[in-house]
Design a protein around this motif. Structure first.
Motif, PDB file in Angstrom:
ATOM      1  N   ASN A 199      38.666  42.253  30.880  1.00 56.07           N
ATOM      2  CA  ASN A 199      39.456  41.280  31.642  1.00 56.07           C
ATOM      3  C   ASN A 199      40.595  41.948  32.400  1.00 56.07           C
ATOM      4  O   ASN A 199      40.878  41.585  33.551  1.00 56.07           O
ATOM      5  CB  ASN A 199      39.992  40.191  30.714  1.00 56.07           C
ATOM      6  CG  ASN A 199      38.892  39.272  30.220  1.00 56.07           C
ATOM      7  OD1 ASN A 199      37.836  39.137  30.850  1.00 56.07           O
ATOM      8  ND2 ASN A 199      39.107  38.646  29.077  1.00 56.07           N
ATOM      9  N   ALA A 200      41.246  42.936  31.794  1.00 52.11           N
ATOM     10  CA  ALA A 200      42.326  43.650  32.478  1.00 52.11           C
ATOM     11  C   ALA A 200      41.786  44.401  33.687  1.00 52.11           C
ATOM     12  O   ALA A 200      42.388  44.362  34.772  1.00 52.11           O
ATOM     13  CB  ALA A 200      43.016  44.616  31.507  1.00 52.11           C
TER      14      ALA A 200
ATOM     15  N   SER B 227      39.045  43.683  35.323  1.00 51.62           N
ATOM     16  CA  SER B 227      38.625  42.653  36.292  1.00 51.62           C
ATOM     17  C   SER B 227      39.805  42.198  37.140  1.00 51.62           C
ATOM     18  O   SER B 227      39.687  42.054  38.367  1.00 51.62           O
ATOM     19  CB  SER B 227      38.032  41.444  35.562  1.00 51.62           C
ATOM     20  OG  SER B 227      36.891  41.785  34.846  1.00 51.62           O
ATOM     21  N   GLU B 228      40.929  41.952  36.500  1.00 55.30           N
ATOM     22  CA  GLU B 228      42.138  41.533  37.237  1.00 55.30           C
ATOM     23  C   GLU B 228      42.597  42.617  38.202  1.00 55.30           C
ATOM     24  O   GLU B 228      43.014  42.323  39.322  1.00 55.30           O
ATOM     25  CB  GLU B 228      43.260  41.172  36.262  1.00 55.30           C
ATOM     26  CG  GLU B 228      43.062  39.840  35.583  1.00 55.30           C
ATOM     27  CD  GLU B 228      42.920  38.690  36.578  1.00 55.30           C
ATOM     28  OE1 GLU B 228      43.732  38.595  37.524  1.00 55.30           O
ATOM     29  OE2 GLU B 228      41.980  37.892  36.423  1.00 55.30           O
ATOM     30  N   LYS B 229      42.516  43.873  37.789  1.00 53.03           N
ATOM     31  CA  LYS B 229      42.905  44.980  38.658  1.00 53.03           C
ATOM     32  C   LYS B 229      42.008  45.011  39.889  1.00 53.03           C
ATOM     33  O   LYS B 229      42.481  45.164  41.012  1.00 53.03           O
ATOM     34  CB  LYS B 229      42.821  46.296  37.880  1.00 53.03           C
ATOM     35  CG  LYS B 229      43.226  47.504  38.658  1.00 53.03           C
ATOM     36  CD  LYS B 229      44.725  47.530  38.862  1.00 53.03           C
ATOM     37  CE  LYS B 229      45.145  48.860  39.426  1.00 53.03           C
ATOM     38  NZ  LYS B 229      46.574  49.066  39.353  1.00 53.03           N
TER      39      LYS B 229
ATOM     40  N   ARG C 248      40.314  42.463  41.163  1.00 48.75           N
ATOM     41  CA  ARG C 248      40.652  41.285  41.986  1.00 48.75           C
ATOM     42  C   ARG C 248      41.888  41.548  42.834  1.00 48.75           C
ATOM     43  O   ARG C 248      41.947  41.151  43.999  1.00 48.75           O
ATOM     44  CB  ARG C 248      40.892  40.058  41.103  1.00 48.75           C
ATOM     45  CG  ARG C 248      39.649  39.281  40.825  1.00 48.75           C
ATOM     46  CD  ARG C 248      39.972  37.939  40.165  1.00 48.75           C
ATOM     47  NE  ARG C 248      38.908  37.630  39.247  1.00 48.75           N
ATOM     48  CZ  ARG C 248      38.937  37.812  37.932  1.00 48.75           C
ATOM     49  NH1 ARG C 248      40.016  38.234  37.337  1.00 48.75           N
ATOM     50  NH2 ARG C 248      37.889  37.527  37.190  1.00 48.75           N
ATOM     51  N   SER C 249      42.884  42.208  42.259  1.00 49.73           N
ATOM     52  CA  SER C 249      44.122  42.496  42.995  1.00 49.73           C
ATOM     53  C   SER C 249      43.874  43.434  44.178  1.00 49.73           C
ATOM     54  O   SER C 249      44.657  43.477  45.111  1.00 49.73           O
ATOM     55  CB  SER C 249      45.182  43.095  42.065  1.00 49.73           C
ATOM     56  OG  SER C 249      44.900  44.448  41.766  1.00 49.73           O
TER      57      SER C 249
ATOM     58  N   THR D 103      35.438  41.708  44.532  1.00 48.00           N
ATOM     59  CA  THR D 103      34.958  40.465  43.915  1.00 48.00           C
ATOM     60  C   THR D 103      33.680  40.627  43.100  1.00 48.00           C
ATOM     61  O   THR D 103      33.143  39.644  42.599  1.00 48.00           O
ATOM     62  CB  THR D 103      34.717  39.396  45.003  1.00 48.00           C
ATOM     63  OG1 THR D 103      33.739  39.893  45.926  1.00 48.00           O
ATOM     64  CG2 THR D 103      36.004  39.057  45.733  1.00 48.00           C
TER      65      THR D 103
END
Length: 158
Positions: free
Chosen positions: A112-113, A115-117, A119-120, A124
């Motif tokens: 999840n961490a 994935s967020e990186k 996305r930032s 996608t």
């Protein structure tokens, strides 16, 4: 984990974490838990041949999981360009959780961490390669929402 209340902290990797990451990787291998990454170690990924810029990219897309102040898991990613669709995608190069700390949401928190990186950075889509014999990792990535893509990768030993 030492107690039910142990808190998992996910944070970006720093250079000083490498020895602890190598240690976790060795524990996983010693326990015989490596199938997908049997021929790829964190020490190889961070080999001395790498340029400083390459290591910096790995650190930028890497996270560690600390439990009670000790590193118990790690994930490393990279950005790849998907030629057939001309898009960038995030790739999980390697993920590892100390055998004594598996099945405690550490790997999910690491994914999840990362994935967020991604996305930032405007990415996608994310990929991970999994050996079809690695039933534990297959179950995990499917649980995390990964699905088999439309391309099959064939290999030939030379």
């Amino acid at each position: 984990m030492s107690s039910v209340e142990s808190k998992i902290e996910i944070r970006p990797i720093v250079l000083q974490d490498l020895d602890a990451i190598f240690s976790v990787d060795k524990e996983i291998r010693a326990a015989g838990k490596t199938i997908t990454y049997a021929n790829l170690t964190t020490e190889q990924i961070f080999s001395k041949d790498r340029k400083a810029a390459d290591v910096a990219k790995l650190l930028d897309l890497g996270f560690v999981a600390e439990v009670d102040g000790h590193i118990r898991g790690f994930i490393l990613g990279e950005v790849a360009r998907l030629r057939e669709a001309a898009i960038e995608l995030g790739v999980i190069l390697i993920i590892g959780v100390h055998p004594d700390y598996q099945r405690k949401d550490i790997a999910a928190n690491l994914v999840n961490a990362l994935s967020e990186k991604y996305r930032s950075k405007g990415i996608t889509r994310m990929r991970i390669g999994v050996d079809e014999r690695d039933k534990d990792l297959l179950a995990f990535v499917e649980h995390m929402g990964f699905r088999i893509g439309h391309l099959l990768v064939y290999s030939k030993t030379l």
